[in-house]
Scaffold this active site. Structure first.
Site, PDB file in Angstrom:
ATOM      1  N   ASP A   8       0.856  -1.188   0.000  1.00  0.00           N
ATOM      2  CA  ASP A   8       0.000   0.000   0.000  1.00  0.00           C
ATOM      3  C   ASP A   8       0.890   1.237   0.000  1.00  0.00           C
ATOM      4  O   ASP A   8       1.850   1.321   0.778  1.00  0.00           O
ATOM      5  CB  ASP A   8      -0.903   0.028   1.235  1.00  0.00           C
ATOM      6  CG  ASP A   8      -1.992  -1.037   1.187  1.00  0.00           C
ATOM      7  OD1 ASP A   8      -2.088  -1.741   0.167  1.00  0.00           O
ATOM      8  OD2 ASP A   8      -2.738  -1.155   2.177  1.00  0.00           O
ATOM      9  N   ASP A 134     -15.627  -4.931  -1.487  1.00  0.00           N
ATOM     10  CA  ASP A 134     -15.286  -4.701  -0.083  1.00  0.00           C
ATOM     11  C   ASP A 134     -16.560  -4.861   0.737  1.00  0.00           C
ATOM     12  O   ASP A 134     -17.543  -4.159   0.502  1.00  0.00           O
ATOM     13  CB  ASP A 134     -14.702  -3.307   0.096  1.00  0.00           C
ATOM     14  CG  ASP A 134     -13.423  -3.126  -0.709  1.00  0.00           C
ATOM     15  OD1 ASP A 134     -12.697  -4.121  -0.891  1.00  0.00           O
ATOM     16  OD2 ASP A 134     -13.149  -2.000  -1.165  1.00  0.00           O
TER      17      ASP A 134
END
Length: 249
Positions: A8, A134
């Site tokens: 990330d 998600d």
């Protein structure tokens, strides 16, 4: 099942978030280029990169990422703020192997249909588009997990499949960044509903025992991030696992 290490990026730095919360950030003292080189030197050929700036509409990380990708043979699965078909084209042309689409596919009813039509004549296009789902208590979340979609989870999967998309990245928000185990029950439900999807699991993996538990199901790959950074899973273990996974295909 293949293990895909995750990186990330936020403000050019390697970080991890807890439950997607920018305020719960852990920053690591290693650059993106160093992290990619570390994985590559240990036999990993696929990485998962999420641009956290891009998720908020800031694409300042992309140029440096593209320059790094040009110097490596690594395959990159990339996501973060992709809102247009032009962006998808740009990323694929820049050498990104798979592009992840999330929020736009949920908030714009026509986006996936238009994307399907735009890429229909390109080789292997559906394999290079990853649909991000998600999930929080089986509710689809988007816009940095701040908004809830009224679309039911399985209905959304069916819509994507009907448009020709079959590769899904599913993250259980309750599990993400907590190192408390993967969302096996959620993945089982998805595979029971659509056993032919190519499912990428994400969130909660804390050890090789979690990897082994996921491997009992027809999950194609699993994204692992924090467990690597926190030395719960070694790069050597990933290399050994992936070599066995490739040899069994």
């Amino acid at each position: 099942m293949y293990i895909i290490p995750a990186i990330d990026i936020l403000d050019g730095k390697v970080v991890r978030l807890r439950e997607g919360d920018y305020a719960q950030k852990t920053e690591y003292n290693i650059s993106l280029a160093e992290m990619i080189a570390k994985y590559q030197s240990n036999g990993t050929d696929f990485i998962h990169i999420i641009d956290l700036n891009g998720a908020k509409g800031d694409f300042s990380n992309q140029q440096s990422l593209f320059e790094i990708i040009k110097k490596t043979e690594m395959k990159v699965q990339y996501g973060g703020g992709i809102r247009t078909i032009e962006q998808v084209n740009h990323l694929l042309d820049a050498g990104i192997h798979r592009v992840i689409v999330g929020t736009q596919a949920i908030t714009n009813p026509d986006f996936l249909r238009e994307l399907s039509m735009a890429f229909a004549k390109k080789d292997d296009y559906a394999n290079r588009i990853v649909i991000a789902i998600d999930v929080l208590d089986e509710v689809i979340k988007y816009s940095g997990w701040m908004e809830s979609s009224p679309i039911k989870l399985m209905d959304y999967v069916d819509k994507c499949l009907n448009l020709g998309f079959f590769r899904f990245l599913c993250t259980d928000i309750n599990k993400d960044g907590k190192l408390e185990g993967a969302a096996i029950d959620l993945y089982k439900k998805l595979l029971e509903h659509s056993p032919f999807i190519k499912l990428i699991a994400s969130g909660g993996v804390s050890s090789m025992d979690d990897i082994k538990a996921l491997a009992k199901f027809d999950i194609r790959s699993v994204v692992v991030g924090k467990a690597i950074y926190e030395d719960r899973i070694s790069i050597e273990e990933i290399k050994e696992w992936n070599l066995k996974a490739l040899s069994s295909i």
